[in-house]
Design an enzyme around this catalytic site. Structure first.
Site, PDB file in Angstrom:
ATOM      1  N   ARG B 287      33.219  33.227  33.074  1.00 37.09           N
ATOM      2  CA  ARG B 287      32.506  34.482  32.869  1.00 37.09           C
ATOM      3  C   ARG B 287      33.495  35.640  32.737  1.00 37.09           C
ATOM      4  NH1 ARG B 287      28.666  34.021  36.617  1.00 37.09           N
ATOM      5  NH2 ARG B 287      27.046  33.188  35.304  1.00 37.09           N
ATOM      6  N   ALA B 288      34.600  35.540  33.470  1.00 41.49           N
ATOM      7  CA  ALA B 288      35.596  36.614  33.439  1.00 41.49           C
ATOM      8  C   ALA B 288      36.112  36.824  32.018  1.00 41.49           C
ATOM      9  CB  ALA B 288      36.746  36.277  34.369  1.00 41.49           C
TER      10      ALA B 288
END
Lengths: 664, 348
Positions: B287-288
């Site tokens: 997700r980062a």
């Protein structure tokens, strides 16, 4: 009822980069539902939910009876529900449905209950199907299954195993088929699932983020182009999805004719024994999984290799060792993905992929690094004041107060409790009147069957009498209050005692963090005891303080216990329902008294005072190193304190399991 | 009823990162919110409330409790007969639409679960004997901003529910005899004071961006803060009017950036830069990476460019990564980390 989707486009299954074992586990379940579901364990943001949703759109459409709440199969007359039998069937084809179970679902919504609208207007008892009915012939997906109320998990796993939902509640007696593929996902950082429940999931896979730049870029690129133009992206992968769908269809029809050579049963048993799997469910699951594998790869007979690959999926969560991060079965893990040469023709390009086995390597390398500080000898044990290193953290065994019937306030995650505040999860309803927390739905359901005989003159349709009123039973976990009394005297500096103790306390603090406890810390050395940290929920502060805790001087154990007692008294005064846990870390060599008595005797009498309050649970952690001559003062202290006695190594969750096992 | 003037967003002194993070979220709502961590009295709440001035306008169906843009978007309407927009509009007639600003919905700490997710409508059930869903805060927040002050003090089971719907983009209700699904995509804005305890990593990850806010040390700026606040307190209406031009300028820039954002391109080298920085820092999951890319793109759009530069990535990473780096629960989210992120990016 259709599930709402904000975009008609789901991320295609074959576009998911990597995560080979997760994809394989999902496919095997789709081929052979007897595999019994998947538990996906892994960190945040690793396409867990994406894969489950994508699977549903990948699977071939199914034929269902239109408007049937149980999605009856029109071609299988034996399993039809009563409605379909009496009303006749209109056949409809639709996508396999993913039913999501929200964390805050109430029991009656999961299993189904009385339909009060029908009861009130028609005066008849009608069963209103719940989530279990909706999930029939589809996928039941529980995100964050480790956060779901244990009670609900029990019910669901039960239905999943028996493939039938039996309802006996609110005057309703009903049963209906509940065959679904159960998929749960969880992040182990948030706490574990009980082993009992873990065992009920057929397969278990660990997912990690990709550790390769090129793969990460690919993940990023695909996600990005999907977000920008979902339609075009889906079209691009439609072919691969189609090939995979065909393979699943072929495998399904081939499944029943897959041969299972007799001698392989022996191999299964052997694998299960070598990996110390608990119980016999693993054996059955491995057999089913191996069959599905053979079918998926277009073979007609199960091979020994299938068994090993199946075992790699079926055993990780059943092995009796605790499930540590990245701890898979090294010998069998390599089998999860066949070498590229084994790819049959028409295999979509990116499936399956190499499992990131190198992950475990790098992590174990890290663990080795983490171990260094312990090996380092504590310098200068005679130095009057020193700050010591911290030994590596470990996973702490379960420490908690017993569940009781006292209602209390607060939140947290350590001990389960009934709560009388109007908060916490509404799990079910009862007829007893204790609070004003009325369970409206249950009340109306209770009143519903009597509506024809009662009449109202206040303009309401529903006449409710006091005997109908039901109340909510809410359950919440509350954090406990942990008080650490730490011996910071000179003797603790010797032989690495403080290093080990700090490691143990830090591990306990980490555990406290996960369970949202409040903590306080008292340390004693030289002539006095001080409250280093008044009660707080900031575990971070406690950790910092501990790291900087100086050591040196004599051991006023009695003063430490007395100080601790006064902290506890204040906490209990503010919140009498609180059940504090006292943790004393010491080597027990008291040599400084408050008054004129013998220091150790004084300490024992202080301990007696604490033990008199039954609300306090005490734990003594003995910092004295093992082997050689021991004074065992702490054992006596624990006895007087009515405390559980641990050596530092006993605090480890894994070792405790060992002790229990050898005792059986 | 007279509406009390809110301290204008444009008049906040300093705190550029907070302001940028909020603006980026308005430009691209899929960035997924901001967590503002900081001590007391650092304009955390003021910044969020002040947003109202500069928010863009969306089109909604009048009196739709789910703020839907029109009838067929999302299938909630099929379940929702009985709500006012349906009563007044027979199926063949299009519903009345209206334009209004994005709303900021506040979730109070003492909120109960049924208020958050919605519940059985009591009155309707007693009067007609029928089940009807009464939408809660999550429905109100759809397409808007959900603001949780002191999010670290929120009750655990509420946090779980919030997590769930933020992740799914929809709210699934299975309780009290109603079963209902409606879209709930909102920008989650939370503030917290880390002294009061940390947030769980799982929830941290759900916030797209994270900003550590500190009091301003520069004496001149401090004087300016006091002077402005005094002027605002003396005559709020006048103060707001004085700032109008500045607010309008920000609003225009945001509107432009919104239309531009989709056109901003990112070269392959940029993607590699992001991926290798995330790897170096040891973040959890992917997700980062995705958030960093989205944020860099929004930054480029806000700056009026059509291509992402490494500087954009560095600025984005400072917002998107600090709370995602894997570490022990009680390591502080220190400023060194931000420096480390910069290093990781610019060395690569």
């Amino acid at each position: 009822m259709p599930q709402s989707r904000h975009s008609p486009h789901l991320y295609p299954f074959s576009a998911i980069v990597g995560q080979g074992s997760m994809k394989l586990a999902l496919i095997l379940n789709a081929i052979n539902p007897s595999v019994g579901g998947v538990l996906i364990r892994g960190e945040k943001g690793t396409a867990k939910s994406t894969a489950v949703r994508a699977l549903a759109s990948l699977l071939p459409e199914i034929e269902v009876a239109a408007d049937c709440p149980y999605s009856c199969n029109p071609n299988d007359t034996a399993t039809l529900c009563d409605l379909c039998r009496s009303n006749g069937i209109v056949t409809q084809t639709r996508r396999v449905r993913v039913t999501e179970l929200p964390l805050n679902a109430t029991e009656e919504m999961v299993v189904g209950g009385l339909d009060f609208s029908a009861s009130i207007t028609d005066g008849i008892r009608i069963f209103q199907p719940g989530l279990m009915a909706r999930a029939n012939r589809g996928i039941l997906y529980i995100d964050e299954v480790n956060l779901l109320s244990d009670h609900l998990v029990d019910i669901i796993l039960d239905a999943s195993a028996s493939r039938e939902n039996v309802v006996q509640r609110e005057g309703i007696s009903h049963r209906h088929p509940a065959r679904f593929v159960l998929v749960g996902s969880m992040n182990p950082e948030e706490g574990e699932l009980r082993p009992q429940l873990r065992d009920r999931f057929g397969l278990c896979v660990e997912v990690h983020g990709e550790h390769d730049v090129a793969l990460r870029v690919e993940v990023l690129r695909r996600r990005d182009s999907f977000d920008r133009a979902p339609e075009a992206f889906c079209r691009q992968f439609a072919r691969n999805d189609g090939i995979l769908r065909q393979r699943i269809c072929d495998a399904r029809s081939a499944l029943s004719s897959i041969e299972f050579p007799e001698h392989l049963f022996g191999v299964i048993a052997e694998v299960c024994v070598t990996h110390r799997a608990a119980g016999h469910r693993a054996d059955v699951v491995i057999a089913h999984t191996a069959k599905a594998l053979a079918a998926f790869e277009g073979r007609t007979e199960v091979a020994a290799e299938d068994l090993h690959r199946a075992a790699a999926l079926a055993l990780p969560h059943r092995a009796r060792e605790p499930l540590a991060r990245n701890e898979a079965l090294p010998e069998t893990l390599a089998y999860i993905n066949p070498p590229p040469a084994a790819k049959p023709a028409g295999y979509p390009d990116d499936y399956p992929e190499e499992d990131p086995t190198h992950v475990s390597v790098s992590d174990s390398a890290l663990a080795e690094k983490g171990l260094e500080p312990t090996q380092r000898p504590s310098r200068n044990p005679d130095c009057p004041e020193a700050i010591f290193e911290t030994a590596p953290e470990f996973k702490v065994r379960e420490i908690g107060q017993r569940r009781d019937k006292v209602f209390r306030q607060g939140s947290g995650r350590r001990s389960k409790t009934r709560t009388r505040q109007k908060k916490g999860r509404y799990v079910r309803s009862i007829a007893r009147r204790l609070t004003d927390d009325v369970a409206l739905d249950a009340t109306i359901r209770a009143a519903a069957p009597h509506q024809l005989s009662r009449k109202t003159d206040n303009g309401l349709v529903v006449a409710i009498q006091s005997e109908d009123i039901r109340e909510k039973v809410r359950e919440t976990r509350i954090g406990n209050f942990l008080l650490f009394i730490v011996d910071a005297s000179g003797s603790m500096g010797a032989k690495g005692r403080m290093v080990a103790s700090k490691g143990a306390i830090l591990s306990l603090l980490k555990d406290a963090y996960q369970k949202r406890d409040r903590v306080a810390m008292v340390s004693f050395r030289k002539q006095e005891a001080v409250v280093n940290l008044p009660p707080t929920s900031s575990i971070y502060l406690a950790g910092q303080l501990l790291k900087e805790l100086p050591v040196g001087g004599k051991t006023p154990l009695a003063a430490g216990l007395r100080k601790g007692q006064s902290v506890l008294r204040n906490v209990l005064h503010k919140d009498p329902a609180c059940r504090p846990i006292l943790i004393v870390i010491t080597d027990g060599r008291a040599n400084e008294s408050i008054g004129s008595g013998d220091p150790f005797w004084e300490a024992l009498s202080a301990a007696k005072g604490i033990a008199a309050d039954k609300r306090i649970k005490s734990i003594v952690v003995d910092a004295e190193e093992q082997g050689g001559f021991q004074y065992r003062f702490s054992v006596r202290l624990a006895k007087v304190l009515r405390a559980e006695y641990f050596q530092i190594k006993d605090l480890r969750a894994d070792i405790l399991l060992e002790i229990v096992r050898s005792g059986v | 009823m007279a509406i009390l003037p809110v301290y204008p967003f444009a008049a906040i002194v300093g705190q550029d990162k907070v302001k940028l993070a909020l603006i980026l979220n308005i430009i691209d709502p899929t960035i997924g919110g901001v967590l503002i961590r900081g001590e007391k009295g650092t304009a955390k709440t003021t910044a969020v409330r002040g947003l109202a001035d500069i928010l863009p306008v969306i089109e909604v169906v009048e009196s739709c409790p789910f703020q839907l843009p029109n009838r067929d978007n999302g299938s909630v309407c099929g379940n929702c007969t009985g709500h006012p927009c349906f009563d007044h509009n027979p199926h063949d007639k299009p519903p009345t639409k209206k334009e209004r600003k994005i709303s900021v919905v506040e979730l109070p700490l003492g909120a109960t679960e049924d208020r958050l997710v919605g519940a059985l409508n009591l009155e309707h059930a007693l009067k007609t004997g029928e089940k009807k869903f009464e939408p809660g805060v999550l429905a109100q927040a759809h397409r808007g901003i959900l603001y949780v002050d002191e999010v670290n003090l929120l009750d655990d089971h509420l946090v779980d529910v919030l997590l769930d719907s933020a992740a799914m983009g929809m709210n699934t209700v299975e309780r009290e005899g109603v079963s209902f699904v409606h879209p709930a995509r909102f920008t989650l804005v939370g503030t917290m004071n880390p002294e009061e305890g940390e947030l769980r990593p799982q929830l941290l990850d759900r916030f797209g961006l994270c900003v550590n806010i500190e009091g301003i040390r520069d004496p001149h700026s401090r004087v300016e803060i006091m002077a402005r606040r005094l002027r605002f307190d003396e005559n709020p209406a006048q103060f707001v009017e004085d700032c109008y031009a500045e607010s309008a300028e920000i609003a225009t820039r945001i509107r432009l950036a919104q239309t531009q954002c989709a056109k901003v391109t990112a070269e392959n080298s940029i993607l590699e830069l992001i991926a290798s920085a995330c790897l170096k820092l040891g973040v959890d999951g992917h997700r980062a990476d995705i958030m960093t890319l989205k944020t860099s793109r929004a930054i480029a759009a806000y700056e009026g460019r059509t291509e992402v530069t490494p500087q954009d990535v560095a600025a984005a990473a400072e917002l998107a990564l600090p709370h995602r780096v894997r570490r022990a629960p009680f390591d502080s989210m220190a400023t060194e980390l931000v420096a480390e992120i910069r290093r990781a990016l610019l060395d690569g």
